[in-house]
Every structure is written in C-alpha cells, then in structure tokens.
Design an enzyme around this catalytic site. Structure first.
Site, PDB file in Angstrom:
ATOM      1  N   TYR A  53      50.564  21.958  93.082  1.00  0.00           N
ATOM      2  CA  TYR A  53      51.577  22.927  92.365  1.00  0.00           C
ATOM      3  C   TYR A  53      51.239  24.274  93.059  1.00  0.00           C
ATOM      4  O   TYR A  53      50.340  24.638  93.556  1.00  0.00           O
ATOM      5  CB  TYR A  53      50.716  22.920  91.036  1.00  0.00           C
ATOM      6  CG  TYR A  53      51.128  24.070  90.024  1.00  0.00           C
ATOM      7  CD1 TYR A  53      52.335  24.006  89.579  1.00  0.00           C
ATOM      8  CD2 TYR A  53      50.397  25.200  89.949  1.00  0.00           C
ATOM      9  CE1 TYR A  53      52.707  25.068  88.604  1.00  0.00           C
ATOM     10  CE2 TYR A  53      50.685  26.238  89.164  1.00  0.00           C
ATOM     11  CZ  TYR A  53      52.032  26.346  88.443  1.00  0.00           C
ATOM     12  OH  TYR A  53      52.553  27.192  87.476  1.00  0.00           O
TER      13      TYR A  53
ATOM     14  N   HIS B  39      53.361  16.490  98.889  1.00  0.00           N
ATOM     15  CA  HIS B  39      53.389  15.754  97.690  1.00  0.00           C
ATOM     16  C   HIS B  39      52.021  16.114  97.199  1.00  0.00           C
ATOM     17  O   HIS B  39      51.056  16.737  97.374  1.00  0.00           O
ATOM     18  CB  HIS B  39      53.045  14.288  98.203  1.00  0.00           C
ATOM     19  CG  HIS B  39      52.294  14.099  99.481  1.00  0.00           C
ATOM     20  ND1 HIS B  39      52.571  13.202 100.661  1.00  0.00           N
ATOM     21  CD2 HIS B  39      51.295  15.136 100.052  1.00  0.00           C
ATOM     22  CE1 HIS B  39      51.798  13.338 101.547  1.00  0.00           C
ATOM     23  NE2 HIS B  39      51.003  14.468 101.400  1.00  0.00           N
TER      24      HIS B  39
ATOM     25  N   TYR C  67      46.870  31.066  86.764  1.00  0.00           N
ATOM     26  CA  TYR C  67      46.626  31.563  85.229  1.00  0.00           C
ATOM     27  C   TYR C  67      45.175  31.482  85.018  1.00  0.00           C
ATOM     28  O   TYR C  67      44.230  30.499  85.047  1.00  0.00           O
ATOM     29  CB  TYR C  67      47.259  30.575  84.428  1.00  0.00           C
ATOM     30  CG  TYR C  67      47.186  30.965  82.693  1.00  0.00           C
ATOM     31  CD1 TYR C  67      47.484  32.171  82.360  1.00  0.00           C
ATOM     32  CD2 TYR C  67      46.845  29.898  81.969  1.00  0.00           C
ATOM     33  CE1 TYR C  67      47.524  32.413  81.355  1.00  0.00           C
ATOM     34  CE2 TYR C  67      46.673  30.001  80.556  1.00  0.00           C
ATOM     35  CZ  TYR C  67      47.046  31.387  80.128  1.00  0.00           C
ATOM     36  OH  TYR C  67      47.130  31.552  78.756  1.00  0.00           O
TER      37      TYR C  67
ATOM     38  N   ARG D  94      33.184  24.341 100.851  1.00  0.00           N
ATOM     39  CA  ARG D  94      32.790  23.109 100.154  1.00  0.00           C
ATOM     40  C   ARG D  94      31.231  22.772 100.302  1.00  0.00           C
ATOM     41  O   ARG D  94      30.593  23.213 101.383  1.00  0.00           O
ATOM     42  CB  ARG D  94      33.836  21.965 100.664  1.00  0.00           C
ATOM     43  CG  ARG D  94      33.711  21.530 101.969  1.00  0.00           C
ATOM     44  CD  ARG D  94      34.721  20.378 101.975  1.00  0.00           C
ATOM     45  NE  ARG D  94      34.488  19.893 103.438  1.00  0.00           N
ATOM     46  CZ  ARG D  94      35.613  19.890 104.299  1.00  0.00           C
ATOM     47  NH1 ARG D  94      36.694  20.264 104.004  1.00  0.00           N
ATOM     48  NH2 ARG D  94      35.379  19.374 105.589  1.00  0.00           N
TER      49      ARG D  94
END
Length: 208
Positions: A115, A112, A136, A189
């Site tokens: 991308y 879910h 990109y 993180r």
C-alpha cells in the site's frame, strides 16, 4: 484503428477516447473520462474511470479510477489505482497493490501486496512485498517521500511523515519512524532468539 476483442463483453461510456493501435480485450469497462493512449493493451477485466492509460502501457484485471498510468507501465493483475495516483513511465505495479494520492517515479517497481498512500516515490525505486506507507495517524493524513534508487524491503512500514533519501536501503521487517539519509542502510527489528523456558512450558502443556 484500435481493436476491441469480443465487443459484446466490453462497456464503453460516451466520450471515452481510445487512440490508434490500442487493444481492448473482453470484460473491460471504460467509464466516463477514460482515455486509452496509442498502443496500450487492456487485458481482460479492467475498470477504468476518469483515468488515462499511457502509450504502450499494459493493464490486467485492475481498477484505475482518477489515476494516470505512464507510457510502457505494466499494471496488475488486481491492482487498485485510486484518486491521485500517478504512475511513471515503465513502472511495474503488480498484484494486490493499492496506490492512492501518490506519484511513482519512472522505472520504479511495486510488485505485490503493498500500500502506497500520500507519497512521492522517486525513480528506479524497489518497494518490496507487504510494504505499507502508514499515512494516517487516526486524525489526519501525512506524507512520505522516497528518493531515487532507494530499496524498501518486504514488510517495511514507513510511518509518515518521513523522508527516505536516495539510494537508502531498508531491510525487511523494519518500521521506519525517522528520516533516513541518502545512502544509509537501516534495519529495525527485534533480534531473533531461542527460549528454552518457553519451549519447556509448551512441552509441559502438551504432556499435561
């Protein structure tokens, strides 16, 4: 024979191939170049164009254009398989997943809100909720490779070009900018911390 439920709601272009045992539910649009293999089930409201849906695959409320879905794969609802997407056998591609110019190996799951673009993903890989293949850089596209049995946690960003080794584990919230060797566990993180100074400023603002 195949079965079309509520044929008045289904659109089938000339030349579409539908094999024996396939089931087409209401609201489906099979455009030019669509192929639906033996035993596949198209639940309501899919668009399939220039694409192949493999044997015993299941498709629900999704768009498949220029893509190939392997045998036994389960797609949707609300997946978007774009040009060059190749989904392996028994994969799970879930809701609000977009895949473009990428190969997903057999048994892998992108369940879910993810991308995957310009990539090769190995077998039995888990790609968590919110993961993004950052392909990109503003000028050109770059490629990402993920090895077999890797685990990509929720909200991970893979900044291409990058290679993730077999059985690597990437913790949730990590941004990956370097290659990860096989079997490595990676976390990247900011450490969570509490701030008394910020808390006091917020409290003063409320009381002002």
């Amino acid at each position: 024979m195949y079965k079309i439920i509520s044929p008045e709601t289904v659109t089938i272009a000339e030349g579409v191939i539908i094999e024996e045992g396939a089931v087409i539910h209401p609201g489906n649009v099979l455009g030019s170049g669509a192929v639906v293999r033996r035993g596949a089930v198209l639940y309501p409201n899919n668009i399939v164009e220039n694409a192949e849906i493999g044997e015993n695959a299941e498709l629900t409320a999704s768009v498949v254009r220029g893509a190939k879905v392997g045998r036994g794969a389960k797609i949707g609802p609300f997946a978007n398989l774009r040009e060059g997407a190749v989904i392996g056998e028994n994969c799970r591609i879930g809701d609000f997943v977009e895949i473009k110019n990428a190969e997903i190996g057999c048994g892998s799951k992108v369940s879910h809100l993810a991308y995957v673009g310009d990539a090769r993903v190995g077998k039995n890989v888990n790609i968590g909720c919110g993961a993004v293949f950052c392909n990109y850089d503003g000028r050109q596209k770059h490629f990402t490779e993920v090895g077999d049995r890797a685990f990509i946690g929720s909200n991970v960003n893979l900044v291409a070009p990058v290679c993730v080794g077999e059985r690597a584990f990437i913790a949730a919230g990590t941004t990956v900018t370097k290659d990860i060797p096989a079997g490595a566990c990676v976390i990247g993180r900011v450490r969570q911390q509490e701030s008394d100074s910020i808390r006091k400023k917020r409290e003063e603002g409320k009381n002002g």
